[in-house]
Write a protein that holds these residues in place. Structure first.
Motif, PDB file in Angstrom:
ATOM      1  N   GLN A  97       1.392  -1.153   0.180  1.00 18.89           N
ATOM      2  CA  GLN A  97      -0.114   0.068  -0.120  1.00 18.89           C
ATOM      3  C   GLN A  97       0.990   1.126  -0.023  1.00 18.89           C
ATOM      4  O   GLN A  97       0.533   2.486  -1.065  1.00 18.89           O
ATOM      5  CB  GLN A  97      -0.872  -0.318   1.015  1.00 18.89           C
ATOM      6  N   ALA A  98       2.271   0.864   0.526  1.00 14.17           N
ATOM      7  CA  ALA A  98       2.990   2.699   1.100  1.00 14.17           C
ATOM      8  C   ALA A  98       3.451   3.013  -0.381  1.00 14.17           C
ATOM      9  O   ALA A  98       3.844   4.018  -0.777  1.00 14.17           O
ATOM     10  CB  ALA A  98       3.230   2.834   1.953  1.00 14.17           C
ATOM     11  N   LEU A  99       4.251   1.569  -0.386  1.00 14.41           N
ATOM     12  CA  LEU A  99       5.267   1.646  -1.682  1.00 14.41           C
ATOM     13  C   LEU A  99       4.831   1.756  -3.237  1.00 14.41           C
ATOM     14  O   LEU A  99       5.970   2.598  -3.358  1.00 14.41           O
ATOM     15  CB  LEU A  99       6.250   0.308  -1.462  1.00 14.41           C
ATOM     16  N   ILE A 100       3.702   1.181  -3.104  1.00 12.62           N
ATOM     17  CA  ILE A 100       2.966   0.913  -5.042  1.00 12.62           C
ATOM     18  C   ILE A 100       1.871   2.426  -4.783  1.00 12.62           C
ATOM     19  O   ILE A 100       1.893   2.527  -5.316  1.00 12.62           O
ATOM     20  CB  ILE A 100       2.804  -0.371  -5.372  1.00 12.62           C
ATOM     21  N   LYS A 101       0.669   1.876  -3.565  1.00 15.27           N
ATOM     22  CA  LYS A 101       0.179   2.489  -4.234  1.00 15.27           C
ATOM     23  C   LYS A 101      -0.211   3.778  -3.383  1.00 15.27           C
ATOM     24  O   LYS A 101      -0.485   5.072  -3.832  1.00 15.27           O
ATOM     25  CB  LYS A 101      -1.480   2.004  -3.860  1.00 15.27           C
ATOM     26  N   GLN A 102       0.907   4.860  -2.703  1.00 10.73           N
ATOM     27  CA  GLN A 102       1.529   5.815  -2.540  1.00 10.73           C
ATOM     28  C   GLN A 102       2.825   5.948  -2.499  1.00 10.73           C
ATOM     29  O   GLN A 102       3.168   6.592  -1.663  1.00 10.73           O
ATOM     30  CB  GLN A 102       0.822   5.670  -0.904  1.00 10.73           C
ATOM     31  N   GLY A 103       3.084   4.918  -4.057  1.00 14.44           N
ATOM     32  CA  GLY A 103       4.829   5.607  -4.007  1.00 14.44           C
ATOM     33  C   GLY A 103       5.454   6.775  -4.127  1.00 14.44           C
ATOM     34  O   GLY A 103       6.293   6.893  -3.387  1.00 14.44           O
ATOM     35  N   HIS A 104       4.491   7.241  -4.258  1.00 12.84           N
ATOM     36  CA  HIS A 104       4.769   9.052  -4.734  1.00 12.84           C
ATOM     37  C   HIS A 104       4.889   9.759  -3.307  1.00 12.84           C
ATOM     38  O   HIS A 104       6.343   9.940  -2.929  1.00 12.84           O
ATOM     39  CB  HIS A 104       4.071   9.565  -5.349  1.00 12.84           C
ATOM     40  N   GLU A 105       4.395   9.542  -1.932  1.00  9.54           N
ATOM     41  CA  GLU A 105       4.868   9.783  -1.097  1.00  9.54           C
ATOM     42  C   GLU A 105       5.986   9.486  -0.148  1.00  9.54           C
ATOM     43  O   GLU A 105       6.419   9.859   0.142  1.00  9.54           O
ATOM     44  CB  GLU A 105       3.394   9.725  -0.152  1.00  9.54           C
ATOM     45  N   PHE A 106       6.313   7.885  -0.892  1.00  6.01           N
ATOM     46  CA  PHE A 106       7.073   7.436   0.177  1.00  6.01           C
ATOM     47  C   PHE A 106       8.586   7.297  -0.712  1.00  6.01           C
ATOM     48  O   PHE A 106       8.927   6.367   0.026  1.00  6.01           O
ATOM     49  CB  PHE A 106       6.308   5.785   0.609  1.00  6.01           C
ATOM     50  N   SER A 107       8.493   7.658  -1.255  1.00  4.16           N
ATOM     51  CA  SER A 107       9.659   7.589  -2.657  1.00  4.16           C
ATOM     52  C   SER A 107      10.966   8.295  -2.141  1.00  4.16           C
ATOM     53  O   SER A 107      11.796   7.927  -2.813  1.00  4.16           O
ATOM     54  CB  SER A 107       9.389   8.173  -4.196  1.00  4.16           C
ATOM     55  N   SER A 108      10.586   9.215  -0.931  1.00  2.00           N
ATOM     56  CA  SER A 108      11.894  10.049  -0.641  1.00  2.00           C
ATOM     57  C   SER A 108      13.210   8.852   0.596  1.00  2.00           C
ATOM     58  O   SER A 108      12.219   8.123   1.213  1.00  2.00           O
ATOM     59  CB  SER A 108      11.635  11.282   0.151  1.00  2.00           C
TER      60      SER A 108
END
Ligand code: HEM
Length: 490
Positions: A97-108
């Protein structure tokens, strides 16, 4: 602190009392300053109570402490490391959920003090930049890696240059093991594997290889565990900023490895600049120089990068390319020794499906399902990059080393569905860009080694498989033996 002061209060002077009160006020204000307020309408995440300044203690195996905490607090919880709040996600669905669906928010990446010391703060892998420049550099690095690993080999027996480098280094490694065995009766597997793996990535990045005793190369590849300990969030001053001002031997070693590494790469890059010829692109460094000349950057993002930044990509590729794969291979040899019956089955598979008269190659992969399953099980069981592993509930009998779990019921193929659950290369926007190369390297090096050598323990030296914590967790340095397979065994 207050408990220690109270019993003494009767005998202290006014100035001492004032000093104590002022100190307590300062501590209170600092704590208040670092306390993060929860916006109205949101709840604080569950998690263990933290000590002021120190936070939660995770011990020498943070991945195990965090796994235990996730059982108590659930898949999303908060801890405090030093003065930094850290959100911990576990369980494959939550991580997805975090790394794929909300990938942008967690990419830093977090802006850690030690990360700023890597590659002069301009690292593709460690810098906190996660938009324009990072995206353009990642794209460039990925395409440079792909075009070079699929380039044709220099002789017809090799399908690509990657295969050629691995086959040649595999043969050198076998010779090296035999030489050291004759001289000393045993060898330290990591010490030699790391040079062979570094030579594969050196071949692709710089078009050259190094001798197993090359002092300059050994001065940083052979002690990469020191780097890994700090880069794996093991440096306390990243979390308690005041500690940065105290002398630290860990940081001194870390800076020294980074310096030696940068000087090594810089020298080769300068030589490449001096001999660069647009019509004869020799390796990844030349490809990157070529990009600087053309400024063929990410057309969609309008990002302009300096030449220096582009060429520094080679630092990232070289750094990420040798430590990870050599750790995987060194663990593989440990598992072969720990499970001799599996080593024997792997040898039989190679003998039956490839034979003993030719060197294995990349296209043998579909013929060697047990070797593929062994590699998947090695990734799962060693979990040497612990913060990307799936929740152990995904696996039946998770603590057993059992490669067959990755085979189909008839044992003739790899079970693709089970194999895809293995997430050691991460997922989402930061997923490893060297995955294909890494999988090919681990496969082919192992096939070449298992075909020729039988790995054994040193009598009287028990095998210690306890991992040492780091970005890549390594086994303790140890000695093993290897015997050439003889025709009689066949
Ligand atoms: C068995 C070997 C390897 C493993 C297990 C591995 C695993 C990983 C993992 C877990 C990440 C971080 C993913 C994330 O942050 O979510 C990563 C990033 C990365 N890997 Fe690998 N890797 C391996 C080999 C390689 C090789 C051979 C190369 C290059 C030749 C490479 C290049 C990179 C780079 C450049 C990044 C940073 C990507 C970014 O931050 O955008 N890796 N790798």
């Amino acid at each position: 602190m207050a408990l220690m002061i109270l019993p003494l209060i009767g005998s202290v002077s006014v100035s001492e009392s004032l000093f104590v009160v002022t100190t307590l006020c300062v501590v209170y204000l600092v704590l208040k300053f670092f306390r993060t307020d929860i916006p109205v309408g949101l709840r604080r995440l569950p998690g263990p109570k933290a000590l002021p300044f120190i936070g939660n203690l995770l011990g020498s195996s943070p991945y195990l402490s965090l796994t235990a905490m996730s059982k108590r607090y659930g898949d999303v919880f908060q801890i405090q490391i030093g003065m930094r709040p850290v959100v911990v996600l576990s369980g494959s669905e939550t991580v997805r959920q975090a790394l794929i669906k909300q990938g942008h928010e967690f990419s830093s990446r977090p802006d850690l003090y030690s990360f700023r010391m890597i590659n002069d703060g301009k690292s593709l892998s460690f810098s906190s930049d996660h938009v324009g420049i990072w995206r353009a550099r990642r794209k460039l690095a990925y395409s440079a890696l792909r075009s070079f690993s699929t380039l044709e080999g220099t002789a017809p027996e090799y399908t690509c240059v990657l295969e050629e480098h691995i086959c040649k280094e595999g043969e050198y490694l076998i010779n090296q093991f035999n030489t050291v065995m004759k001289a000393n009766g045993s060898f330290d597997p990591f010490r030699y594997i790391v040079v062979s793996v570094a030579n594969v990535i050196c071949g692709m990045c710089f078009g050259r290889r190094y001798d197993h005793n090359d002092e300059e190369l050994l001065s940083f590849v052979n002690i990469s565990d020191e780097f890994s300990k700090v880069a794996g969030s093991g440096y306390l001053a990243d979390f308690i900023p005041i500690l940065r001002f105290l002398p630290s031997t860990t940081m001194k070693k870390f800076l020294s490895i980074n310096d030696r590494f940068n000087i090594f790469v810089q020298k080769i890059v300068s030589e490449h600049y001096a001999t660069y010829n647009k019509d004869n692109i020799r390796d990844i460094t030349d490809t990157l120089i070529d990009h600087c000349e053309d400024r063929k950057l990410d057309e969609n993002s309008n990002v302009q990068m300096s030449d220096e930044r582009i060429v520094r990509i080679v630092n990232d590729l070289f750094g990420a390319g040798f430590d990870t794969v050599s750790t995987a291979l060194s663990w593989s040899v440990m598992y072969l020794v720990a499970y001799p019956e599996i080593q024997e089955r792997l040898y039989q598979e190679l003998k039956d499906k490839v034979g003993l008269d030719r060197t294995p190659c990349l296209s043998d992969k579909p013929r060697l399902p047990l070797l593929e399953a062994f590699i998947l099980e090695l990734f799962r069981h060693s979990s040497f990059m612990p913060f990307t592993i799936p929740h152990c509930e995904l696996w039946k009998d998770p603590s057993s080393f059992y490669p067959d779990r990755f085979l189909t019921a008839d044992g003739n193929d790899v079970n693709k569905i089970e194999g895809e659950k293995m997430m050691i290369f991460g997922m989402g926007k930061r997923r490893c860009i060297g995955e294909v190369i890494a999988r090919n390297e681990v496969f082919l090096f192992l096939a070449i080694l298992i075909q020729k050598l039988n790995f054994l323990t040193v009598p009287g030296e028990p095998l210690d498989m306890t991992p040492e914590y780091g970005l890549t967790m390594k086994h303790k340095r140890c000695h093993l033996r290897a015997k050439m397979r003889t025709r009689k065994e066949q």
